[in-house]
Design a protein around this motif. Structure first.
Motif, PDB file in Angstrom:
ATOM      1  N   LEU A 260       0.829  -1.212   0.000  1.00  0.00           N
ATOM      2  CA  LEU A 260       0.000   0.000   0.000  1.00  0.00           C
ATOM      3  C   LEU A 260       0.857   1.253   0.000  1.00  0.00           C
ATOM      4  O   LEU A 260       0.504   2.277  -0.599  1.00  0.00           O
ATOM      5  CB  LEU A 260      -0.918   0.011   1.228  1.00  0.00           C
ATOM      6  CG  LEU A 260      -2.112  -0.947   1.256  1.00  0.00           C
ATOM      7  CD1 LEU A 260      -2.791  -0.901   2.615  1.00  0.00           C
ATOM      8  CD2 LEU A 260      -3.099  -0.593   0.150  1.00  0.00           C
ATOM      9  N   ALA A 386      -5.931   3.522  -2.305  1.00  0.00           N
ATOM     10  CA  ALA A 386      -5.780   2.083  -2.041  1.00  0.00           C
ATOM     11  C   ALA A 386      -6.754   1.286  -2.900  1.00  0.00           C
ATOM     12  O   ALA A 386      -7.828   1.776  -3.247  1.00  0.00           O
ATOM     13  CB  ALA A 386      -6.041   1.793  -0.568  1.00  0.00           C
ATOM     14  N   ALA A 394      -7.013  -0.198   4.514  1.00  0.00           N
ATOM     15  CA  ALA A 394      -6.637   1.197   4.272  1.00  0.00           C
ATOM     16  C   ALA A 394      -7.246   2.109   5.327  1.00  0.00           C
ATOM     17  O   ALA A 394      -6.586   3.019   5.859  1.00  0.00           O
ATOM     18  CB  ALA A 394      -7.079   1.629   2.873  1.00  0.00           C
TER      19      ALA A 394
END
Length: 467
Positions: A260, A386, A394
């Motif tokens: 991420l 994300a 996220a």
């Protein structure tokens, strides 16, 4: 995906449940601040023990938010949201009945566990359940009303403390009951079908232990006798958090997919979150205490002092979320923290025997305008950066960053500003440290605004909205 729309009954009920659920947790992070001087006098607590009343909650919340997001993605976001709400309500009862400060801190830790289960689920439900055309607006409403709950905290706290500080915690119980009923009946269930089959237990334990050790060491900065234990706690905390990163990198099913952070937008937005929420936690804690200790305000009056923040958030946050989704978040995320910084500088100058209209209101208004400008765009941006299937993770990462920021700020800023022992009972001792802490907070806010100007892009949010 159900594709809920805001204009429908199902959409409104889902939004109401998520707002009220996360709002109860946000309310609790600020409502307690007003009660701290009264709690300290009633239970004979030192300033460090009062810090732990705040940090015990913030620690377990921050440490387990990531796990809460992962659990929701794997087992169902609504299910975990409901379990967290029930847990939070039960822990609130324990807080309200605590006979000593030690038991109060322990119950606050349990409260944080419940909050960690429900908060990431509330935002992930919106991200995964609402139609893309309404998602930005729904998140804006969630941000506005969640911030409204946080801003109402000092006012509600002041009102309840006039009766008993225990009501500050017990008021959560009926709110949690309403959330559970609405969520079970009206919120759709969503999950990530590709989530890993096993929980990242090692990552969760390392992250929680690392934050606990680091927080203990930072709170002990204000204790001249801490010495060796302080250094050992700081070293252990840093080592455990480093081990957490290694475990997450090697795990086949990490609690935090480190990929991420390959998104510059995701990383930059979380750094801005760290700076802004660290400053905000310190300001909301210290202003209401300063107004009572130095300004001569009653608990109720100190809570009412922040009502303009509530009004700004209520009137403007939904609009700023919609604007960020449509045209981009960069400039709102730049202007908002800078406005907050200006307001914080003004609040740092509040003198003994302060006049509300002259000394307090201008800073509070700037703080409210800044928060209304930045909160919803920040949330929209981090979720848009994300993949949608990682909505829970996220959300958990961003919430964990925000809560960790507040945790560390409440631990560090009073200590480095010289606020220790029973200073919160002595205006002459409290005022200089308060001023230093707020000026440091203003610097963090300004840094967040400048970082947004150079590192946040409008492109990803507009692309996610299909424009």
């Amino acid at each position: 995906m159900s594709g809920l729309r805001l204009g429908t009954s199902d959409g409104r009920w889902a939004l109401a449940a998520t707002v009220l659920g996360s709002g109860v947790v946000l309310l609790d992070t600020t409502v307690v601040n007003v009660a701290l001087p009264t709690v300290g006098r009633d239970l004979g607590a030192s300033f460090a023990e009062l810090q732990w009343t705040v940090n015990g909650f913030a620690l377990s919340l921050a440490a387990l938010l990531l796990l809460g997001g992962s659990l929701g993605d794997r087992y169902g976001r609504r299910r975990v949201f409901v379990v967290g709400t029930v847990w939070f309500g039960v822990a609130s009862v324990l807080c309200g009945l605590a006979p000593t400060v030690e038991l109060l801190v322990a119950a606050r830790v349990l409260q944080g566990v419940g909050g960690a289960l429900l908060v990431p689920g509330s935002l992930a439900i919106l991200q995964s359940s609402f139609d893309a055309q309404d998602r930005g607006r729904a998140i804006g409403v969630w941000s506005a009303l969640g911030a409204l709950a946080a801003a109402l905290g000092p006012f509600l706290g002041g009102l309840l403390v006039e009766v008993s500080w225990r009501l500050v915690f017990l008021v959560n119980v009926p709110l949690c009951a309403v959330v559970v009923v609405v969520a079970v009946r009206r919120v759709p269930e969503t999950r990530d079908p590709d989530s890993a089959p096993h929980l990242d237990v090692a990552g969760a334990l390392l992250g929680a232990a690392g934050l606990a050790a680091l927080t203990y060491g930072l709170v002990a900065l204000g204790d001249d006798t801490a010495g060796g234990p302080l250094a050992a706690a700081l070293v252990a905390g840093a080592a455990l958090l480093a081990a957490f990163v290694v475990v997450e990198h090697r795990s086949p099913g990490p609690m935090v997919p480190l990929g991420l952070f390959s998104s510059r937008q995701f990383t930059a937005t979380n750094v801005v979150t760290l700076l802004v929420y660290a400053a905000l936690a310190a300001v909301l804690l210290l202003v209401v205490v300063h107004l009572q200790v130095v300004g001569g305000f009653s608990p109720l009056a100190s809570g009412l002092a922040l009502v303009p923040v509530t009004a700004c958030m209520l009137l403007l946050s939904s609009r700023s979320g919609a604007v960020a989704a449509r045209v981009g978040p960069r400039w709102p995320m730049t202007a908002g923290p800078l406005l907050c910084a200006a307001g914080t500088v003004l609040l740092a100058r509040v003198p003994e025997g302060a006049s509300y209209l002259v000394d307090v209101l201008p800073g509070v208004l700037l703080l409210g305008l800044g928060l209304a400008t930045v909160v919803a765009p920040l949330t929209v941006t981090v979720l848009a950066a994300a993949p949608e299937r990682h909505a829970g993770v996220a959300s958990g990462v961003n919430n964990a960053v925000a809560r960790t920021a507040g945790l560390l700020a409440v631990a560090v800023l009073p200590a480095v500003s010289g606020l220790t022992g029973a200073d919160y009972q002595d205006p002459a001792q409290f005022a200089p440290g308060y001023r230093t802490a707020l000026l440091l907070s203003a610097g963090l806010l300004a840094a967040g605004g400048l970082l947004s100007a150079v590192a946040v892009s409008d492109r990803e949010v507009r692309a996610r909205q299909g424009s």
